[in-house]
Design a protein around this motif. Structure first.
Motif, mmCIF file in Angstrom:
data_model
loop_
_atom_site.group_PDB
_atom_site.id
_atom_site.type_symbol
_atom_site.label_atom_id
_atom_site.label_comp_id
_atom_site.label_asym_id
_atom_site.label_seq_id
_atom_site.Cartn_x
_atom_site.Cartn_y
_atom_site.Cartn_z
ATOM 1 N N CYS A 312 0.815 -1.214 0.000
ATOM 2 C CA CYS A 312 0.000 0.000 0.000
ATOM 3 C C CYS A 312 0.853 1.271 0.000
ATOM 4 C CB CYS A 312 -0.949 -0.005 1.188
ATOM 5 S SG CYS A 312 -1.828 -1.589 1.395
ATOM 6 N N THR A 313 1.520 1.491 -1.097
ATOM 7 C CA THR A 313 2.450 2.617 -1.233
ATOM 8 C C THR A 313 1.706 3.915 -1.528
ATOM 9 O OG1 THR A 313 2.735 2.096 -3.569
ATOM 10 C CG2 THR A 313 4.289 1.097 -2.030
ATOM 11 N N TYR A 314 2.479 5.000 -1.639
ATOM 12 C CA TYR A 314 1.900 6.332 -1.802
ATOM 13 C C TYR A 314 2.190 6.874 -3.195
ATOM 14 C CZ TYR A 314 1.036 6.351 3.218
ATOM 15 O OH TYR A 314 0.585 6.045 4.477
ATOM 16 N N LEU A 315 1.156 7.489 -3.795
ATOM 17 C CA LEU A 315 1.280 8.039 -5.143
ATOM 18 C C LEU A 315 0.940 9.524 -5.124
ATOM 19 C CD1 LEU A 315 1.752 7.242 -8.182
ATOM 20 C CD2 LEU A 315 -0.746 7.178 -8.373
ATOM 21 N N LEU A 316 1.878 10.324 -5.622
ATOM 22 C CA LEU A 316 1.664 11.761 -5.761
ATOM 23 C C LEU A 316 0.958 12.015 -7.086
ATOM 24 C CD1 LEU A 316 2.143 14.736 -4.919
ATOM 25 C CD2 LEU A 316 4.407 14.568 -5.998
ATOM 26 N N ASN A 317 -0.182 12.679 -7.020
ATOM 27 C CA ASN A 317 -0.965 12.927 -8.227
ATOM 28 C C ASN A 317 -0.194 13.832 -9.190
ATOM 29 O OD1 ASN A 317 -3.055 14.176 -10.044
ATOM 30 N ND2 ASN A 317 -4.391 12.866 -8.812
ATOM 31 N N PRO A 318 -0.113 13.445 -10.472
ATOM 32 C CA PRO A 318 0.629 14.265 -11.434
ATOM 33 C C PRO A 318 0.112 15.689 -11.560
ATOM 34 C CG PRO A 318 0.200 12.093 -12.352
ATOM 35 C CD PRO A 318 -0.595 12.187 -11.087
ATOM 36 N N SER A 319 -1.140 15.929 -11.192
ATOM 37 C CA SER A 319 -1.694 17.274 -11.296
ATOM 38 C C SER A 319 -1.197 18.200 -10.202
ATOM 39 C CB SER A 319 -3.227 17.211 -11.250
ATOM 40 O OG SER A 319 -3.677 16.700 -10.003
#
Length: 656
Positions: A312-319
């Motif tokens: 369950c890693t973390y993703l920074l939204n490209p926007s």
């Protein structure tokens, strides 16, 4: 008045013609779109002297006794009719120590490819990985006795500019423990196969360490973020974090030094390395440091038992503006460490990680933001994206969503890898990726498994069909196997497709292949390979992964302890990577029935091939290539115990 009317009609026709051109598919300008990329990359290449020296060094490692038998020369593409090529010619001169053969090429890769072509088709030699039998060069005549080529020489042009190599997970399945000595062998192999666009992912954690520390991320935070050496591929993709770690400072530094050696050699040979870029995968601590950033915690990727310590890693939204900041910093840090070595960067944010909505406008904005992060770091950046998502998550990526992503960047600034084109070509069902340049790729191998399997007919014809198809946007071929050092016949044929403009007659090609591989012509071997071609190496069932045997799926299961139901003993077993639906699994709880051997061929026919191989043994004593091939030919299953048949049908290879 007639003149005025005629002028008006002319201008109307001009406007109509312009509007017609504007409505043509993107593919109308595909060649023109990639031409600036090729010109720019050509300007980054090493000098002719450096490339010629690098090619000579490959010859010295391959055939040290023939170092003075060949002369290498870099030539312009004009000599090749405007394309990349190699030209093999006889050397005519009176010097007693003169070389015998001249090989010219537009880069060192072309020269080394020409060397390989010459020793294959004029000297009957064979080059393979050590684990698949190694080299057969005994057939190469002694210096002074090399065979001449026809008058006028042999000119071989690339029909498409690029020959791509590697998968983003190969680094974990095959390369993880390699030192420079092994990498040097691999880069030599790449050059011999004509590969000029290799993925170069080694050492990126050292770059990320410097970048993230610039955003106040501590080493302790990074220890929780980076996976261990054998699991880096999945940590990089955001499938897990921390598993198998931490990475030591010494290891990070060693990998960075190794990457610089790898890149240096690739550049000396005229290759264009593909470097990583920022896909949005971030350490958990970034959410605390930047609380307003649009960071989402992903769900479990069916791995590490769903344990939150690793999943369950973390993703920074490209926007988010922070995405562009980090992406730019990463590209710039690579340029600072390696120099301006490439313009092509890999990014796979949506690989088995669908966007939160299927709204095309939103998807287009995400794609534009991803490319902005690259182009801010390198104004000439080209986004290389694996097309696996369009197959594995086809229920999400319908035409509107595909178009939105593919057209979110300027034309010519994205190249798609049609990753599974050998079995499920996406170009056929997407109008040539809706005008986006793509590379026809052979995937072939999942999870580094080593069973005998191939689609030789598809390989021999697929790239040709794609290239000559209407409005083709194909700009390369590629090999994207997840694990290497298996099924050498598959990769030898595929590598040749980078230089072939017509379909290969596989059966005839196999006859020359067997002579080269084993050093002589033996009828039983040719007959055996004809059987293998029509059975094991002609799979047409369209199944993604054929490894369903006990010995592959359950390496820690002892069938002798099974005293209850077949399925009860299989609970809590851990699967090796495979494809199920749209997901790839590293570890997975299962309660499945015992797997059935999946055979797409007749066992009886393959047994005939095995007997033919055995019958040829006296004539091939001492041949490593023969021993390796024999060890891989499937043996017949026992007459009883159906569930254990697959144990004997798949055999692990041996290099002795």
């Amino acid at each position: 008045m007639k003149v005025i009317i005629a002028n008006c009609l002319f201008h109307v026709l001009v406007i109509i013609f312009i509007l017609f051109l504007a409505r043509l598919p993107h593919s109308f300008s595909t060649t023109e779109a990639v031409e600036p990329i090729l010109t720019r990359l050509d300007s980054k290449r090493s000098s002719p002297f450096v490339q010629e020296s690098a090619a000579k060094a490959v010859l010295g490692r391959l055939l040290p006794t023939h170092l003075h038998s060949f002369h290498f020369q870099i030539v312009s593409k004009d000599v090749c009719g405007g394309q990349s090529c190699f030209l093999i010619e006889n050397y005519y001169g009176s010097n007693e120590d003169r070389p015998e053969i001249i090989i010219k090429g537009s880069t060192a890769v072309e020269i080394v490819s020409g060397l390989h072509w010459y020793i294959k088709y004029f000297c009957g030699a064979h080059v393979s990985w050590d684990k698949t039998g190694g080299m057969q060069i005994a057939s190469v005549p002694k210096p002074g006795s090399l065979p001449l080529v026809k008058d006028g020489g042999v000119l071989i042009q690339r029909p498409v500019p690029w020959n791509y190599y590697q998968n983003v997970v190969t680094s974990s399945y095959s390369y993880v423990w390699w030192d420079w000595e092994r990498w040097e062998k691999e880069i030599d192999w790449m050059a011999l196969q004509g590969i000029n666009l290799p993925l170069a992912f080694t050492g990126q954690e050292a770059i990320w360490q410097k970048v993230f520390m610039g955003f106040n991320i501590s080493m302790e935070d990074l220890n929780d973020f980076f996976g261990g050496p054998a699991f880096l591929a999945w940590a990089r993709m955001g499938n897990l974090h921390g598993w198998g770690g931490p990475l030591s400072k010494n290891w990070l530094n060693q990998q960075l030094v190794l990457q610089k050696k790898i890149l240096s050699r690739m550049l000396e040979l005229g290759m264009t390395p593909v470097l990583p870029s920022f896909s949005g995968n971030v350490p958990a601590a970034l959410k605390t440091i930047f609380p307003s950033a649009n960071i989402t915690r992903l769900g479990d990727w069916n791995t590490v038992d769903g344990d939150p310590r690793w999943c369950c890693t973390y993703l920074l939204n490209p926007s988010d503006p922070l995405f562009v900041e980090i992406g730019e910093a990463f590209i710039q840090q690579q340029i600072k460490e390696y120099g301006d070595v490439t313009d092509i960067y890999n990014c796979d944010t949506f690989n088995e990680n669908s966007p939160p909505t299927n709204d095309p406008t939103y998807i287009s904005s995400l794609g534009a933001a991803l490319y902005k992060a690259m182009s801010k770091g390198d104004k000439d950046a080209v986004w290389l994206m694996q097309g696996w998502l369009f197959y594995s998550d086809s229920h999400f990526w319908k035409p509107p969503q595909m178009k939105a992503l593919l057209h979110s960047v300027p034309q010519g600034k994205m190249i798609v890898l049609d990753l599974f084109a050998d079995v499920k070509p996406i170009w056929e069902v997407s109008s040539q990726f809706y005008g986006t340049p793509y590379i026809w790729c052979l995937l072939h191998n999942f999870g580094g498994n080593i069973e005998m399997y191939g689609t030789l007919d598809a390989i021999s014809s697929g790239p040709i069909d794609a290239h000559i198809s209407k409005n083709s946007t194909m700009v390369g071929v590629g090999m994207c196997m997840e694990g290497i050092e298996q099924n050498p016949v598959v990769y030898e044929l595929m590598s040749e497709m980078a230089f072939r403009k017509e379909k290969v007659q596989v059966l005839e090609w196999l006859k020359t292949y067997t002579r080269r591989r084993y050093g002589k012509s033996i009828q039983q071997i040719e007959d055996a390979w004809e059987i293998l071609y029509h059975t094991v190496y002609n799979c047409t069932d369209g199944i993604a992964d054929h490894n369903t045997d006990f010995i592959v799926k359950f390496p820690d299961w002892d069938p002798s302890t099974d005293s209850g139901s077949q399925t009860s003993k299989l609970d809590n077993m851990h699967m090796l990577p495979t494809v199920t639906g749209s997901r790839r699994f590293l570890f997975q709880e299962t309660s499945w029935d015992l797997p059935q051997a999946h055979l797409w061929y007749s066992n009886q026919e393959v047994v005939k091939a095995l007997k033919l191989f055995l019958a040829a043994g006296n004539g091939l004593a001492g041949s490593l290539t023969y021993s390796q091939s024999l060890a891989r030919v499937p043996s017949p299953p026992p007459p009883t115990h159906t569930h254990t048949a697959c144990l004997s049908v798949r055999r692990f290879y041996s290099s002795t």
